[in-house]
Every structure is written in C-alpha cells, then in structure tokens.
Design a protein around this motif. Structure first.
Motif, PDB file in Angstrom:
ATOM      1  N   GLN A  14       0.822  -1.286  -0.114  1.00  0.00           N
ATOM      2  CA  GLN A  14      -0.110   0.039  -0.149  1.00  0.00           C
ATOM      3  C   GLN A  14       0.713   1.171  -0.025  1.00  0.00           C
ATOM      4  N   LEU A  15       1.875   1.262   0.876  1.00  0.00           N
ATOM      5  CA  LEU A  15       2.807   2.598   0.872  1.00  0.00           C
ATOM      6  C   LEU A  15       3.528   2.787  -0.568  1.00  0.00           C
ATOM      7  N   GLN A  16       3.912   1.691  -1.008  1.00  0.00           N
ATOM      8  CA  GLN A  16       4.552   1.774  -2.484  1.00  0.00           C
ATOM      9  C   GLN A  16       3.738   2.353  -3.285  1.00  0.00           C
ATOM     10  N   THR A  17       2.101   1.949  -3.377  1.00  0.00           N
ATOM     11  CA  THR A  17       1.253   2.351  -4.287  1.00  0.00           C
ATOM     12  C   THR A  17       1.276   3.725  -4.057  1.00  0.00           C
ATOM     13  N   ALA A  18       0.922   4.227  -2.856  1.00  0.00           N
ATOM     14  CA  ALA A  18       0.831   5.458  -2.484  1.00  0.00           C
ATOM     15  C   ALA A  18       1.828   6.655  -3.043  1.00  0.00           C
ATOM     16  N   TYR A  19       3.090   5.995  -2.853  1.00  0.00           N
ATOM     17  CA  TYR A  19       4.306   6.880  -3.258  1.00  0.00           C
ATOM     18  C   TYR A  19       4.207   6.853  -4.620  1.00  0.00           C
ATOM     19  N   HIS A  20       3.895   5.993  -5.581  1.00  0.00           N
ATOM     20  CA  HIS A  20       3.676   6.237  -6.860  1.00  0.00           C
ATOM     21  C   HIS A  20       2.848   7.154  -7.528  1.00  0.00           C
ATOM     22  N   PHE A  21       1.696   7.121  -6.475  1.00  0.00           N
ATOM     23  CA  PHE A  21       0.478   8.025  -7.038  1.00  0.00           C
ATOM     24  C   PHE A  21       0.814   9.218  -6.812  1.00  0.00           C
ATOM     25  N   TYR A  22       1.666   9.865  -5.501  1.00  0.00           N
ATOM     26  CA  TYR A  22       2.149  11.069  -5.327  1.00  0.00           C
ATOM     27  C   TYR A  22       3.355  11.511  -6.153  1.00  0.00           C
ATOM     28  N   VAL A  23       3.851  10.665  -6.730  1.00  0.00           N
ATOM     29  CA  VAL A  23       5.044  10.945  -7.711  1.00  0.00           C
ATOM     30  C   VAL A  23       4.313  11.566  -8.867  1.00  0.00           C
ATOM     31  N   PHE A  24       3.239  10.630  -9.324  1.00  0.00           N
ATOM     32  CA  PHE A  24       2.499  11.136 -10.656  1.00  0.00           C
ATOM     33  C   PHE A  24       1.751  12.155 -10.660  1.00  0.00           C
ATOM     34  N   LEU A  25       1.213  12.515  -9.323  1.00  0.00           N
ATOM     35  CA  LEU A  25       0.608  14.075  -8.914  1.00  0.00           C
ATOM     36  C   LEU A  25       1.797  14.885  -9.082  1.00  0.00           C
ATOM     37  N   ASN A  26       2.655  14.593  -9.004  1.00  0.00           N
ATOM     38  CA  ASN A  26       3.829  15.845  -8.671  1.00  0.00           C
ATOM     39  C   ASN A  26       3.594  16.418  -7.347  1.00  0.00           C
ATOM     40  N   ASP A  27       3.118  15.629  -6.223  1.00  0.00           N
ATOM     41  CA  ASP A  27       2.819  16.316  -5.116  1.00  0.00           C
ATOM     42  C   ASP A  27       4.122  15.822  -3.951  1.00  0.00           C
TER      43      ASP A  27
END
Length: 476
Positions: free
Chosen positions: A93-106
């Motif tokens: 779950q934490l890796q998934t969240a990390y990739h989401f936030y990278v994609f969002l440029n957040d």
C-alpha cells in the motif's frame, strides 16, 4: 464549493498534526464524502481506534474515483497495516501511495509516503534503506515553510533519531530527538511529541542518567494521558518502571508495571512485556515463587502472539525473565537452556537497538548460568557480549556484564548438586568469598530447618541474633 473548502481545511488540519481539533469536528459532523472518510480513518488510527479506521477504509474503497483520494487511501491503508504489524500489506500500500504522489507531482505527499516507507524499513531492520528514504523525504520539502512542513520535519527528525539509535550513533540521536521535540511541541503536541520524549528518555536511561530519564518519561505520560492514548501510556509507564528498577525503587516500579498490564489487557505481547518487568520486581523483593509464576505466564502470553517484531521481542523478554528466575533458584542447566533460546530468538529479530540490548542481556545471564555448568562455553558468551558492548551504550548492562565477568576471574562456583567450590589456583577476594560463603551456609541452613532461626543458628553454631542479622544482610 463550501463542502470542498471544508474538506481542504480538514486535510490541512491533519497534515499539520492537529488531530485533536479534527476529532472535535468529526464528533459533530458525518458525511460520506470519500476524502473525508479517509481523513476520519486517519484520526481514528491516531487515537488507537484501529477497527473503526479499518471499517471506514473498507467502506470507502469501492467508491474512490479521484486519484488524489486514491493516493491518500493507499497511504492510510499502508499506515494501518504498519500499525498492525502486517509488513507485507504495508509495503504494498505504501509503495502504491508513493507512486500515486509522484505521478501527481505532489512533493509533500511523496515525502509523507517516503517517511512511512522509512518506518517500515526500520521495523524490518533495513537501516540503509531507511536512511535513504528519510533523506529523500527531507529533500522533498527543502525550502518550504508551512505548518504542515514543520510538522513533517518533526516526524522526520524523530525517525532519524530512531535510525541513529539503532546505528549506535548516540550523539546524533540526541540531536535529532531534541529537534523533533522542538518541532512537534510547536505543531502537534500529542502522540508523536510524546514518542520523541520517550526516545530521549531512553537515551538518558541507557547512559545511566536514570533520575533524569524519570522526569522525561513522566512528561511523556502527561502528554499521552491528555490525548487519552492508553497504549502509549502503557508503553511509557513500563519504561518508567524499568528506570525505577535501576534506582532500586521496586514497589513503585511494580505498581507502574501492573498499571501498564491493566491498560493493555487482551494484547498478548504487551501483557507479556509487563509481566517480564514484574518478574524482576518480584526477584528483587525475594518473592521467588511469584517471580516464577509471572515468568511462566509471560512466556505463555508471548507464545500466543503473532510474528510481528513486537511479539518476537516479547518472547525474548519472557525467556530472559524465566532464565533469571532459574538462576535465582540455582537451576543452572535449565537457566542455560532458556537463556540460550532467548539469545537465538533475539538474533533472528531485526537489527534494532532494542533487539541488540535483549541479545546482550540474554548473553550476560547465559554466561552467568554457564559459570556453574560449562565455564568454557561461558567464556565464549562473554566474548560475544564484549563485541556487542562495543556497539551499544547501556550503562546498566555494562555493569551486569562486569559483574558476571568478575565471577570468571574469582572462580567461585555453585554446582548443580548444591556444592560451593573455590578454585585454589585463582583465589577470590576475601570479602567476596566471605559474602558468598555466608549466603551459601545461611540459605542451606534455613532450607534444612524450614526457615527456623533457632534451629538454623544451632546447626551453624552461632546465635539466633547472628542468623537474624545475616538474613537481613543477605535480603532473605
């Protein structure tokens, strides 16, 4: 628009550590908006309502369509898994969240995800990976100043302190805890501020500054109680009890350990840890039967536990406690067996400072048991203990190591068949030999006469008053 603004305000509250304010808001309102439900789950986790948090996340998951909500949902799920000791689920779950936030440029969301991944790496004993993630998280908020970045910096400093402690870098750990305490006191003032206080108190206790550590543990307790964080109170009280034991304040330590156990009834690892401390208070007060009973219960509870790091450490603590009971009973072979098991369990744990300290403690008492069973094996254990001491700062364990090492120099041995042996080639010091012989004769005389002072005195050829004084002197 008004509802969206309200949600953004709640997100800002949580991200800046204002969980108490958010809790008050949620007590007065309920919506089924996905982002708000995720935030409510984060608040529930903060206040130890893990089942409530899980229910909220399970309910909202099928309705998430927005990637921003999906990122936060994954991070919350990972955090919950981390809280519950489910490393595999946490990593996913934490890796998934990390990739989401990278994609969002957040950058803030990315740094927060990296912080949690660093926590997971620390829990697994992967110190280099934790350092890398903490550095990347810090880099992501460099140059930014806001309430939420200051709060995040406080959290990062606290984890960097934990990392430095595990690496044996005590000066750096002290600096990081000081920074964490400053930042978290100015922002969050709750759970994580209290944990930073406990971390600093742990360092003071390890350095032998027991009285100073007491004051810091007490301050942490006050913080946890203000937020009604019972689990944190229980952990802090148990550490406070251990510091009190070092100061030989056993009755107060026993009371705190009992309170800690009561606060976490139904949690096997926590109850077992409290019982292990209660074993020591019983031994120090010459309550051998009670100590043995508590040690057995501690092992039973720890062995009911799962496979988390907390459970594994509870198993080690319980076996060390039982080993100390067997030493007090002069059942040296049994002591060696259980302490050897404790050491093997500690070595299979992660590489945290807590597991290293328990490994060292098991080695010290195993060497003490071997002194009456197999001195060659005991010297090997002392060699291993000396290696560990080079990487750990712990005044009390250092003193215990020196105490046991001295036995090998003086060559006073208690055998399994209740005989006291002095090696004439390596004579002990006079006062140590005298004290040992007095205790040996007194214990056996009392045992053989069913604790009758009159008959024990007659058997030893001394006065009843002398036996009474010796009994008092030796704490029997």
């Amino acid at each position: 628009m008004e509802r969206r603004a309200s949600q953004e305000s709640l997100v800002e509250l949580i991200d800046s550590g204002q969980f108490l304010v958010a809790e008050e808001i949620f007590s007065e309102r309920r919506t089924d908006e996905p982002m708000e439900m995720v935030i409510r789950s984060e608040v529930a986790m903060y206040f130890d309502r893990l089942d409530d948090a899980a229910a909220l996340l399970e309910e909202v998951a099928p309705r998430v369509a927005d990637i921003t909500v999906a990122a936060r949902l994954s991070r919350a799920k990972g955090r919950l898994a981390l809280w519950r000791g489910d490393d595999q689920q946490a990593a996913t779950q934490l890796q998934t969240a990390y990739h989401f936030y990278v994609f969002l440029n957040d950058s803030f969301g990315t740094s927060k995800s990296l912080l949690n991944l660093a926590r997971l790496a620390l829990q697994r004993g992967q110190l280099d990976a934790a350092a890398e993630k903490l550095a990347a998280a810090q880099s992501g908020i460099t140059g930014r100043t806001s309430k939420r970045t200051e709060y995040l910096r406080g959290l990062l400093a606290s984890e960097q302190a934990n990392l430095s402690t595990d690496r044996g870098e005590i000066e750096q750990a002290t600096e990081f805890y000081s920074e964490a305490m400053r930042l978290l006191k100015a922002t969050e003032r709750g759970r994580y501020y209290g944990r930073a206080l406990v971390g600093m108190a742990d360092l003071k206790c390890a350095a032998g500054d027991f009285q100073e550590s007491l004051e810091i543990y007490k301050e942490a307790n006050t913080v946890f109680e203000r937020y009604d964080l019972k689990n944190e109170v229980a952990r802090s009280q148990l550490k406070l009890a251990q510091a009190l034991i070092r100061l030989k304040r056993f009755e107060r330590a026993e009371k705190l350990a009992e309170e800690s156990r009561d606060l976490r009834r139904g949690t096997p690892a926590a109850e077992s840890a409290a019982l292990s401390v209660l074993v020591i208070t019983a031994l120090q007060q010459n309550e051998l039967v009670e100590a043995a009973s508590r040690a057995t219960s501690a092992i039973d509870l720890a062995d009911q536990c799962g496979s988390s790091a907390e459970c594994l450490l509870a198993r080690v603590r319980a076996r060390i406690a039982l080993g100390q009971v067997r030493l007090a009973e002069r059942e040296f072979k049994q002591a060696a067996e259980v302490l050897n098991e404790a050491g093997e369990l500690a070595r299979s744990s992660n590489d945290s400072s807590a597991s290293q300290r328990l490994q060292l403690e098991s080695i010290i008492y195993l060497a003490e048991a071997f002194h009456s069973v197999d001195t060659r094996a005991g010297r090997v254990e002392l060699g291993r203990g000396s290696e560990l001491l080079n990487h750990l700062e712990d005044t009390w364990l250092g003193e215990e190591f020196n105490r046991v090492s001295a036995k090998y120099e003086e060559q006073i041995v208690f055998t399994e068949d209740n005989r006291l042996v002095f090696d004439g080639n390596q004579l002990p010091r006079w006062q140590e030999a005298k004290k040992t012989l007095e205790g040996f004769l007194l214990r056996n005389a009392l045992r053989q006469t069913n604790n009758s002072l009159t008959r024990a005195a007659r058997k030893l050829g001394v006065s009843k008053v002398h036996v009474h004084n010796l009994k008092k002197k030796h704490g029997l």
